[in-house]
Design an enzyme around this catalytic site. Structure first.
Site, PDB file in Angstrom:
ATOM      1  N   LYS A 114       0.815  -1.219   0.000  1.00 41.94           N
ATOM      2  CA  LYS A 114       0.000   0.000   0.000  1.00 41.94           C
ATOM      3  C   LYS A 114       0.840   1.257   0.000  1.00 41.94           C
ATOM      4  O   LYS A 114       0.450   2.269  -0.577  1.00 41.94           O
ATOM      5  CB  LYS A 114      -0.954   0.019   1.202  1.00 41.94           C
ATOM      6  N   LYS A 208      -7.174  -9.892  -9.053  1.00 39.34           N
ATOM      7  CA  LYS A 208      -8.314  -9.971  -8.135  1.00 39.34           C
ATOM      8  C   LYS A 208      -9.374  -8.942  -8.503  1.00 39.34           C
ATOM      9  O   LYS A 208      -9.039  -7.841  -8.922  1.00 39.34           O
ATOM     10  CB  LYS A 208      -7.835  -9.668  -6.699  1.00 39.34           C
ATOM     11  N   LYS A 211     -12.006  -3.007  -5.921  1.00 40.63           N
ATOM     12  CA  LYS A 211     -12.779  -1.769  -5.884  1.00 40.63           C
ATOM     13  C   LYS A 211     -12.084  -0.657  -6.647  1.00 40.63           C
ATOM     14  O   LYS A 211     -12.716   0.306  -7.051  1.00 40.63           O
ATOM     15  CB  LYS A 211     -13.012  -1.330  -4.437  1.00 40.63           C
TER      16      LYS A 211
END
Ligand code: TRP
Length: 345
Positions: A114, A208, A211
């Site tokens: 991240k 994957k 969002k």
């Protein structure tokens, strides 16, 4: 058994809830209710470890809550609330920041992903994310945590923190009347009822479902209506071959594998059983069947979700009530922690 079994899990209110969140997490949360006391938390404190627009954040907290309720979580029999309402999470997280070691957090792969290249510019909160997650679980002395693969490392860290706290403060814990064998905190365990389906992007079967994918066609949103669901499945990327009748035939066919995985998860069956039924079929046959199944499984959830999101007073009432009941469990635990650590109160 020293610790009463209790389930805790959390979902971040960071927008675009999709089929992967539903099949990988929320559907399991619903199932756990039959066998366990459960606490389900909308983790807004975690959300702000990266920038969130304040107006959007409020919407997204309500949206995740609506998804929990629409999927079938019972907020009276169990507890549903947003994290920031229960101050004990942040309070215990501070104590855990002083128990966890820099070296432990430096090994967390999610932080590295991240933070990316620009580590200097990541928030301190993003680095400390796992100690807050440990506090979420342990402030209720929860024993079982349904999580996906990507959160297993964080859960191991929560166990390490619980263990170190139990060791460092063993004398005070015994003086507080706890069995020294058990310690004060349980070592929480990951809960996996069979392998959680990994739902991949409808545009690229090697990524994957996410969002943050710029293409809306890559994911089925939990608020998508029946037309949108059917259209996205119709347009999903595939290869030109028919479906195989054996699992080995899905090797190196990530898009085919993904659609079969989604079918199996929605029908509560195995991929092998899906291939038994559809082996030899073209996608022109399989996709409409999958679209029908997805619409019948998801549109009641999305319809209910949209209704609930329109009733913010109801949603806010659920969160308030859940927060009060969560506090009633967390406060006495935190009071004991203060005593054990050596604070006056
Ligand atoms: N880190 C989890 C995620 O991103 C969310 C989370 C926060 C959580 N606190 C938790 C999950 C406690 C389980 C238990 O998915």
């Amino acid at each position: 058994m020293a610790f009463k079994p209790l389930v805790f899990s959390g979902v971040q209110p960071t927008g675009n809830l999709h089929l992967g969140n539903y099949l990988g997490a929320i559907k399991r949360f619903v199932e756990m209710q039959a066998t366990h006391d459960c606490i389900y938390c909308v983790v807004d404190l975690h959300a702000i470890t990266v920038w969130q627009d304040p107006v959007e954040l409020k919407k997204q907290i309500r949206e995740v809550t609506a998804a929990f309720l629409a999927a079938g979580i019972d907020p009276k029999a169990h507890i549903v609330f947003n994290q920031s309402r229960v101050v004990e999470h942040a309070e215990l997280a501070w104590v855990f920041n002083c128990v966890a070691r820099m070296g432990w957090l430096n090994r967390m792969t999610q932080f590295k992903e991240k933070a990316g290249k620009d580590r200097e510019n990541a928030s301190v909160g993003l680095f400390a994310y796992p100690t807050l997650m440990a506090a979420d679980i342990l402030v209720y002395r929860a024993t079982h945590v349904p999580v996906g693969e990507d959160q297993k490392q964080h859960l191991e860290l929560a166990r390490d923190i619980a263990q170190k706290f139990n060791n460092d403060f063993s004398a005070a814990i015994a003086a507080n009347g706890h069995d020294p064998e058990d310690g004060f905190f349980p070592l929480p365990e990951p809960l996996t009822q069979g392998p959680a389906p990994r739902v991949m992007s409808l545009r690229d079967g090697t990524k994957k479902m996410s969002k943050s994918d710029p293409s809306d066609y890559s994911r089925i949103g939990l608020t998508d209506d029946a037309d949108a669901i059917a259209q996205k499945i119709r347009k999903a990327r595939t290869d030109p071959d028919a479906l195989p009748s054996e699992l080995e035939g899905l090797k190196d066919r990530p898009e085919a594998d993904n659609l079969v995985t989604i079918y199996a998860a929605l029908a509560d069956t195995s991929r092998a059983a899906v291939l038994k039924e559809f082996g030899g079929s073209q996608f022109s046959t399989f996709k409409p069947a999958l679209a029908d199944l997805a619409v019948s499984a998801l549109s009641p959830v999305s319809t209910r979700m949209r209704e609930l999101m329109a009733d913010t007073a109801y949603i806010d009432g659920v969160l308030k009530d859940g927060g009060e009941r969560a506090t009633a469990i967390a406060r006495p635990v935190m009071d004991q922690v203060k005593d054990i650590v050596g604070f006056l109160r």
